[in-house]
Design a protein around this motif. Structure first.
Motif, PDB file in Angstrom:
ATOM      1  N   UNK A  50       0.830  -1.200   0.000  1.00  0.00           N
ATOM      2  CA  UNK A  50       0.000   0.000   0.000  1.00  0.00           C
ATOM      3  C   UNK A  50       0.871   1.260   0.000  1.00  0.00           C
ATOM      4  N   UNK A  51       1.954   1.228   0.748  1.00  0.00           N
ATOM      5  CA  UNK A  51       2.841   2.393   0.820  1.00  0.00           C
ATOM      6  C   UNK A  51       3.483   2.684  -0.533  1.00  0.00           C
ATOM      7  N   UNK A  52       3.959   1.645  -1.195  1.00  0.00           N
ATOM      8  CA  UNK A  52       4.606   1.841  -2.494  1.00  0.00           C
ATOM      9  C   UNK A  52       3.591   2.304  -3.534  1.00  0.00           C
ATOM     10  N   UNK A  93      -3.897  -1.557  10.856  1.00  0.00           N
ATOM     11  CA  UNK A  93      -2.693  -0.763  11.111  1.00  0.00           C
ATOM     12  C   UNK A  93      -2.411   0.218   9.977  1.00  0.00           C
ATOM     13  N   UNK A  94      -1.562   1.193  10.259  1.00  0.00           N
ATOM     14  CA  UNK A  94      -1.292   2.250   9.285  1.00  0.00           C
ATOM     15  C   UNK A  94      -0.715   1.708   7.982  1.00  0.00           C
ATOM     16  N   UNK A  95      -0.010   0.585   8.057  1.00  0.00           N
ATOM     17  CA  UNK A  95       0.605   0.013   6.857  1.00  0.00           C
ATOM     18  C   UNK A  95      -0.433  -0.472   5.852  1.00  0.00           C
ATOM     19  N   UNK A  96      -1.678  -0.694   6.306  1.00  0.00           N
ATOM     20  CA  UNK A  96      -2.729  -1.210   5.430  1.00  0.00           C
ATOM     21  C   UNK A  96      -3.672  -0.122   4.938  1.00  0.00           C
ATOM     22  N   UNK A  97      -3.338   1.129   5.185  1.00  0.00           N
ATOM     23  CA  UNK A  97      -4.181   2.215   4.692  1.00  0.00           C
ATOM     24  C   UNK A  97      -4.091   2.303   3.174  1.00  0.00           C
ATOM     25  N   UNK A  98      -5.250   2.536   2.551  1.00  0.00           N
ATOM     26  CA  UNK A  98      -5.288   2.673   1.106  1.00  0.00           C
ATOM     27  C   UNK A  98      -4.933   4.079   0.657  1.00  0.00           C
ATOM     28  N   UNK A 104      -5.573  11.712   2.556  1.00  0.00           N
ATOM     29  CA  UNK A 104      -6.251  12.560   3.536  1.00  0.00           C
ATOM     30  C   UNK A 104      -5.294  12.946   4.662  1.00  0.00           C
ATOM     31  N   UNK A 105      -4.505  11.981   5.146  1.00  0.00           N
ATOM     32  CA  UNK A 105      -3.545  12.272   6.217  1.00  0.00           C
ATOM     33  C   UNK A 105      -2.534  13.319   5.772  1.00  0.00           C
ATOM     34  N   UNK A 106      -2.030  13.184   4.555  1.00  0.00           N
ATOM     35  CA  UNK A 106      -1.042  14.142   4.054  1.00  0.00           C
ATOM     36  C   UNK A 106      -1.660  15.509   3.786  1.00  0.00           C
ATOM     37  N   UNK A 464     -12.770  -2.056  17.476  1.00  0.00           N
ATOM     38  CA  UNK A 464     -11.438  -1.542  17.773  1.00  0.00           C
ATOM     39  C   UNK A 464     -10.943  -0.737  16.584  1.00  0.00           C
ATOM     40  N   UNK A 465     -10.427   0.452  16.862  1.00  0.00           N
ATOM     41  CA  UNK A 465      -9.963   1.315  15.791  1.00  0.00           C
ATOM     42  C   UNK A 465     -11.033   2.229  15.246  1.00  0.00           C
TER      43      UNK A 465
END
Length: 626
Positions: A50-52, A93-98, A104-106, A464-465
């Motif tokens: 997802x990060x890449x 977890x954050x690593x699985x964000x699409x 949106x976070x940025x 949760x979350x």
């Protein structure tokens, strides 16, 4: 384990090759794109996380949006190839964000920096679902049962395409924005359950708009994310009834989208040397081998046209010169028309299944992506005029339009009356939105946040979350969690049952403790559940069927593991509970892998649940009275 019909390479030119005859090396067809990505094998060196994926596609969209360009990303492909995972992913977890959650976070990080430099910034969001050609407002909190507001896409001669009456929420933080996305996705789950749909069979469109004001100049940008429903072969899926109707609407809207893309690609308009083009790397996917591509997009800047129109006298209002006729066949194409032909830098993600059994759909996606790649349009940054001047000119436009409306009424010109009325309504909406100061907007958003939180608590969001409520690990189990064939809709609605021995009601009524979707067979109060020191019990609520000769008492329709409830029933881990005829919940006493729960739910369904026939004797409620 299936034979793959897809090959990908990033050596030199990014390319996808596909064949229907894997035994031959001569029949491979090649498709060149800006980037191709493989997310099928996490152990592979070429695996795209997802990060890449965000670094390749999302980062360029973010940069363009912050520069003042309208941007759009839409995802197209067969059902089950990872479109929703790519766009939405998981909040934790954050690593699985699409892509959407990362962008949106940025955006909010960038907005904080703008504020520190003295800029005034506002961020607003909207979220829609297009289901069977109906446009639903996923952020509306007006209906107490969680049903969506039905909207309509309009074309205004001055402002172009807009959605009349849509909810637009002001967001102050990333958490608030994610909360709205979570609310919208939960509403999709509720709507699907209420309609007896076992998967998300609609297109989802998320819009983020932000304004940055510096020295009385406003830079305005819009970001669209479109998660399109998966295209399926009607012959191969062998569906019938409501599911066939859904599939027909989906394929029809995607056909019109494909036709629009083809027409735009064949036009190949010239680019102005003073305007920039969008040339980011292509696209990505998640979950399956994929091909992805990028579309350059833009056109005559609507904000510039609007400024030019506003600088003219109200009596000389001229309509936009853009032709919307090719987009009017579908609400999806009309809603995305600005992104496809307007002042927008637009990217597309095409997702594929590598399985040979899905060759036809994968080949269709590749041809669609190639057509999109052929569109070469221009985009320019959108900088709006001063807010006070904008409101003043809009009000002048409204006054002029009302005068024309009176003339049309005297002539009884129905067509002109409707057109002028639409224009007035659009301008009045813009004036109303612009007249609200930030403090009023923030208070309105806080009030709606509380309404949504209350609704989410009734519908069950103690996950949760969750962006609405933090859940203590010790108080998480046991609970009831909704079940759906669609993994994205599964376990989104959860009801925690406290071990206090208090009986709590379940139903769609306002007085119920745990909210259920107003689906077939679900009553205002359908049943009662209680937790006695860790043991959970469920009973059906009595109901009265009124007859001419009097009333007979029956029990509401609840089944546990395909057996109707007559007396109070103790629930156990992984029990399947069916409320009414389509609302399925899973009983969870501990953490369990989703695939394990899904296998158990499907097994119980195949053991005894039968399609609903209202005329069949067994479909009548269980008689408990005389």
């Amino acid at each position: 384990g299936e034979t793959s019909c897809v090959r990908m390479t990033n050596a030199g030119e990014a390319q996808v090759s596909i064949t229907s005859d894997v035994k031959s090396d001569k029949d491979w067809q090649d498709f060149a794109f800006d980037a191709v990505m493989d997310s099928s094998d996490p152990s592979s060196p070429q695996y795209v996380s997802q990060e890449k994926c965000y670094k390749i596609v999302g980062q360029r969209l973010l940069d363009s949006a912050l520069e003042g360009f309208h941007t759009c990303l839409f995802c197209y492909g067969q059902t089950g190839t990872g479109k929703t995972t790519t766009i939405m992913g998981q909040a934790e977890p954050a690593s699985e964000r699409g892509l959407l959650l990362r962008l949106v976070a940025d955006v909010f990080d960038a907005m904080d920096k703008f504020r520190q430099s003295g800029s005034t910034v506002q961020i607003k969001v909207q979220m829609f679902e297009i289901y069977n050609e109906r446009l639903n407002d996923l952020l509306s909190c007006d209906d107490k049962h969680g049903k969506p507001n039905k909207l309509d896409v309009r074309v205004h001669p001055l402002v172009g395409v807009y959605v009349k009456g849509a909810t637009e929420e002001l967001c102050a933080s990333y958490k608030e924005c994610v909360g709205l996305i979570e609310y919208g996705n939960t509403m999709k789950t509720v709507h699907a359950t209420a309609m007896n749909a076992q998967s998300s069979r609609g297109h989802t469109v998320f819009k983020l708009a932000f304004e940055r004001k510096v020295d009385n100049q406003i830079t305005f940008s819009e970001v669209y994310f479109a998660d399109l429903a998966g295209r399926e072969n009607e012959r191969l899926t062998q569906v019938a009834g409501d599911r066939l109707v859904e599939l027909t609407f989906i394929n029809r809207s995607l056909m019109w989208l494909s036709n629009c893309i083809k027409d735009l690609g064949e036009q190949r308009p010239r680019r102005s040397p003073r305007q920039g083009t969008f040339s980011p790397p292509g696209a990505a996917t998640s979950g399956q081998s994929t091909a992805a591509r990028r579309m350059s997009a833009a056109g005559t800047p609507p904000e510039r046209q609007r400024r030019q129109s506003m600088s003219a006298k109200a009596a000389s209002i001229e309509p936009l010169k853009r032709d919307f006729s090719k987009f009017r066949n579908s609400k999806l194409t009309l809603l995305l028309s600005n992104a496809l032909s307007g002042n927008s830098r637009t990217a597309m993600i095409g997702t594929l299944s590598p399985a040979l059994a899905h060759f036809d759909e994968s080949y269709s996606t590749l041809k669609f992506a190639r057509a999109v790649k052929g569109i070469k349009l221009a985009a320019s940054a959108a900088t709006a005029v001063d807010k006070d001047q904008l409101i003043k000119q809009l009000q002048a436009d409204i006054n002029a339009l009302k005068a024309k409306l009176e003339e049309a009424a005297e002539k009884r010109d129905g067509t002109t009356i409707q057109e002028l009325t639409d224009m007035i309504e659009a301008d009045e909406e813009l004036v109303g939105a612009r007249n609200k100061d930030e403090a009023a907007l923030m208070q309105e958003s806080k009030d709606k946040y509380q309404q949504r939180k209350t609704m989410m608590e009734r519908l069950g969001t103690r996950r949760r979350g969750s962006a609405f409520e933090d859940v203590n690990e010790d108080g998480y189990f046991p609970h009831l969690a909704n079940y759906s064939e669609d993994p994205f809709l599964r376990f989104r609605v959860t009801h925690h049952i406290p071990p206090d021995g208090i009986e709590r009601s379940l139903g769609y009524g306002e007085s119920s403790d745990f909210g259920l979707p107003a689906a077939l067979g679900v009553l205002a109060i359908t049943g009662y559940v209680r937790n006695e020191g860790g043991r959970v019990f469920l009973r059906a609520a009595p109901m009265t069927k009124v007859k001419m000769e009097g009333g007979d008492e029956y029990l509401a329709d609840i089944q546990v593991n395909s057996e109707p409830i007559v007396d109070e029933r103790e629930l156990h881990h992984l029990d399947r509970v069916l409320f009414g005829r389509s609302t399925v919940f899973c009983v969870l006493f501990e953490d369990v892998l989703p695939e394990v729960a899904a296998a158990r739910m499907d097994k119980e369904a195949s053991n005894g649940e039968t399609p609903f026939d209202p005329l069949a004797p067994e479909s009548l409620p269980t008689l408990v009275g005389p």
